[in-house]
Scaffold this active site. Structure first.
Site, short mmCIF file in Angstrom:
data_model
loop_
_atom_site.label_atom_id
_atom_site.label_comp_id
_atom_site.label_asym_id
_atom_site.label_seq_id
_atom_site.Cartn_x
_atom_site.Cartn_y
_atom_site.Cartn_z
N ASP A 136 0.86 -1.18 0.00
CA ASP A 136 0.00 0.00 0.00
C ASP A 136 0.90 1.24 0.00
O ASP A 136 1.56 1.51 1.00
CB ASP A 136 -0.91 -0.02 1.24
N ARG A 138 -0.01 4.34 -0.32
CA ARG A 138 -0.76 5.58 -0.11
C ARG A 138 -0.32 6.36 1.13
O ARG A 138 0.02 5.77 2.14
CB ARG A 138 -2.26 5.28 0.01
N1 LIG Z 1 -2.84 -2.94 -6.00
C1 LIG Z 1 -4.13 -3.23 -5.88
N2 LIG Z 1 -4.99 -2.24 -5.64
C2 LIG Z 1 -6.28 -2.55 -5.50
C3 LIG Z 1 -6.75 -3.87 -5.62
N3 LIG Z 1 -8.10 -3.84 -5.44
C4 LIG Z 1 -8.43 -2.54 -5.21
N4 LIG Z 1 -7.34 -1.77 -5.26
C5 LIG Z 1 -7.21 -0.34 -5.01
O1 LIG Z 1 -7.38 -0.15 -3.63
C6 LIG Z 1 -7.87 1.15 -3.38
C7 LIG Z 1 -9.04 1.00 -2.42
O2 LIG Z 1 -8.52 0.45 -1.26
P1 LIG Z 1 -9.30 -0.48 -0.28
O3 LIG Z 1 -8.27 -1.21 0.49
O4 LIG Z 1 -10.37 -1.23 -1.02
O5 LIG Z 1 -10.07 0.42 0.66
P2 LIG Z 1 -9.52 1.56 1.50
O6 LIG Z 1 -9.82 2.79 0.72
O7 LIG Z 1 -8.10 1.37 1.88
O8 LIG Z 1 -10.34 1.40 2.83
P3 LIG Z 1 -11.82 1.85 3.12
O9 LIG Z 1 -11.74 3.30 3.49
O10 LIG Z 1 -12.25 1.03 4.26
O11 LIG Z 1 -12.63 1.59 1.89
C8 LIG Z 1 -8.19 1.75 -4.72
O12 LIG Z 1 -7.13 2.62 -5.10
C9 LIG Z 1 -8.23 0.55 -5.65
O13 LIG Z 1 -7.84 0.85 -6.98
C10 LIG Z 1 -5.82 -4.90 -5.87
O14 LIG Z 1 -6.13 -6.09 -5.93
N5 LIG Z 1 -4.52 -4.53 -6.00
#
Ligand SMILES: Nc1nc2c(ncn2[C@@H]2O[C@H](COP(=O)(O)OP(=O)(O)OP(=O)(O)O)[C@@H](O)[C@H]2O)c(=O)[nH]1
Ligand SMILES: [Zn+2]
Length: 206
Positions: A136, A138
């Site tokens: 992650d 971010r």
């Molecule tokens: N690298 C990667 N990114 C993903 C995948 N599935 C979703 N994403 C990305 O994950 C991000 C969303 O993250 P999530 O972990 O679903 O949710 P979150 O925003 O961290 O957490 P919440 O606030 O609870 O929704 C978006 O940028 C999506 O494009 C995956 O399998 N691999």
């Protein structure tokens, strides 16, 4: 309603433009934040017309997911979370911060490569690692800066992700409460959500 210009932890973040967008959930002022006008992918704040910055504001920090948000992919819960967040923001005078963090910050090309690996049996964590990328990538400082620019000091945060709450420790914006954003799992995203719950500490119970 907003400051035209603000110095941030990342440099000089500027509100480049804003306009009212009528959506199926209500009228939102869309505010584009970027360091320069020529940035074609600015972070966006969608601020419901009834938002009052003097009160605690319901906020969703949403990471871009073009597959889920735009095309309704069932691999993840992003599209449904976005729709629910806009609906709740309209109901409670809140906002959605739409951050350009596609694929948890690795970009759409790498996310598609990670999906190929997931189709071969790797989970969402191991697929990123296999590509030599962070699980992650971010950071949320920019979201805090956007909230400050919009005059907001106290929020109720719509998330299941503990890292988003931790990002506000020692910030000038206070998280008063976490509001869960739970989407019913599907067969296509069950394993993905299970990995988030079991290995990434996301706060829901499948
Ligand atoms: N690298 C990667 N990114 C993903 C995948 N599935 C979703 N994403 C990305 O994950 C991000 C969303 O993250 P999530 O972990 O679903 O949710 P979150 O925003 O961290 O957490 P919440 O606030 O609870 O929704 C978006 O940028 C999506 O494009 C995956 O399998 N691999
Ligand atoms: Zn997604």
């Amino acid at each position: 309603m907003t400051n035209p210009d603000i110095h941030t932890s990342k440099g000089r973040l500027v509100q480049q433009a804003e306009a009212m967008i009528p959506t199926p959930w209500g009228n939102f002022n869309m505010v584009a934040f970027a360091e320069k006008e020529s940035d074609w992918m600015p972070h966006l704040a969608l601020v419901h017309e009834s938002m009052d910055p003097a009160k605690p504001v319901l906020v969703r920090i949403h990471s871009e997911c073009i597959t889920g948000d735009l095309f309704g992919s069932k691999r993840c819960d992003c599209g449904e979370q976005l729709a629910e967040a806009l609906s709740l923001a309209a109901e409670h005078g809140g906002m959605v911060l739409y951050l350009r963090q596609e694929g948890r910050g690795i970009g759409i090309i790498n996310k598609l490569k990670a999906y190929n690996l997931q189709d071969k049996g790797l989970n969402t964590i191991d697929a990123n690692l296999h590509l030599g990328l962070e699980i992650d990538a971010r950071q949320y400082d920019i979201a805090i800066d956007m909230l400050k620019a919009l005059g907001i000091r106290q929020i109720n945060l719509l998330t299941n992700n503990p890292e988003k709450i931790e990002a506000f420790e020692n910030a000038e914006v206070e998280v008063l409460s976490r509001v869960p954003l739970i989407i019913k799992p599907k067969k296509e995203n069950f394993e993905y959500l299970k990995t988030k719950q079991d290995e990434m500490g996301h706060l829901f119970k499948l």
